[in-house]
Write a protein that holds these residues in place. Sequence first.
Motif, PDB file in Angstrom:
ATOM      1  N   ARG A   4       0.836  -1.202   0.000  1.00 58.30           N
ATOM      2  CA  ARG A   4       0.000   0.000   0.000  1.00 58.30           C
ATOM      3  C   ARG A   4       0.867   1.247   0.000  1.00 58.30           C
ATOM      4  NH1 ARG A   4      -4.751  -0.850   4.252  1.00 58.30           N
ATOM      5  NH2 ARG A   4      -3.945   1.167   4.792  1.00 58.30           N
ATOM      6  N   ILE A   6       0.529   4.895   1.541  1.00 58.82           N
ATOM      7  CA  ILE A   6      -0.274   5.681   2.473  1.00 58.82           C
ATOM      8  C   ILE A   6       0.286   7.096   2.545  1.00 58.82           C
ATOM      9  CG2 ILE A   6      -1.124   5.886   4.846  1.00 58.82           C
ATOM     10  CD1 ILE A   6      -2.132   3.369   3.394  1.00 58.82           C
ATOM     11  N   ASP A 146      -5.023   5.650   1.459  1.00 61.70           N
ATOM     12  CA  ASP A 146      -4.385   4.582   0.687  1.00 61.70           C
ATOM     13  C   ASP A 146      -4.543   4.958  -0.784  1.00 61.70           C
ATOM     14  OD1 ASP A 146      -3.720   2.299  -0.747  1.00 61.70           O
ATOM     15  OD2 ASP A 146      -4.698   0.934   0.664  1.00 61.70           O
TER      16      ASP A 146
END
Length: 168
Positions: A4, A6, A146
């Motif tokens: 991910r 972020i 995200d």
Amino acid sequence: RNGRVIETIVDDSSIDATVLIAAPQSPNRLVYQTPALTAPVHMSGIAWVSLKLSFDQPAAVVSAAIVDYRADGTVRLVTRGWADPQNHRSKWLTSRIKPFEDYEIEFELQPHDYEFQAGSRIGLVVMSTDRLFTLRPPAGTKLMLDTRDSSAYLPIVGGARSLRDSMQ
């Protein structure tokens, strides 16, 4: 986590959205821009966003705006929208959010008809409080976006192909 990406926003309800979108940098908003357009792009209708977010508090505000970052350096807020993450299940059902849990937050921006000129960059700004239109919670709430599982949808006349053609 799981590949991910972020990015974090720290809410500061004392700053107006128009100041945030024009600031060269700010920890209080995220900005994503297209390349400079080589031809005009006509947007007409309702844009919307789908954001995967987590929060460090049980309540927060989420705002998004479509912005024209013009070739001459000026900035114009084209349209904006807001959501209360506590209503992530329904506009009519409020439930506290669990800090650091992921939520899919989808919302529409105000309908608009606008033409971005050649040389402009189309921007998406994600922030928390929009001082003129949302509640003003105490400063400091963190929102974690995200970017891999978030997106924006623009009602471009001529569709995605028209947008792609205007960026070449």
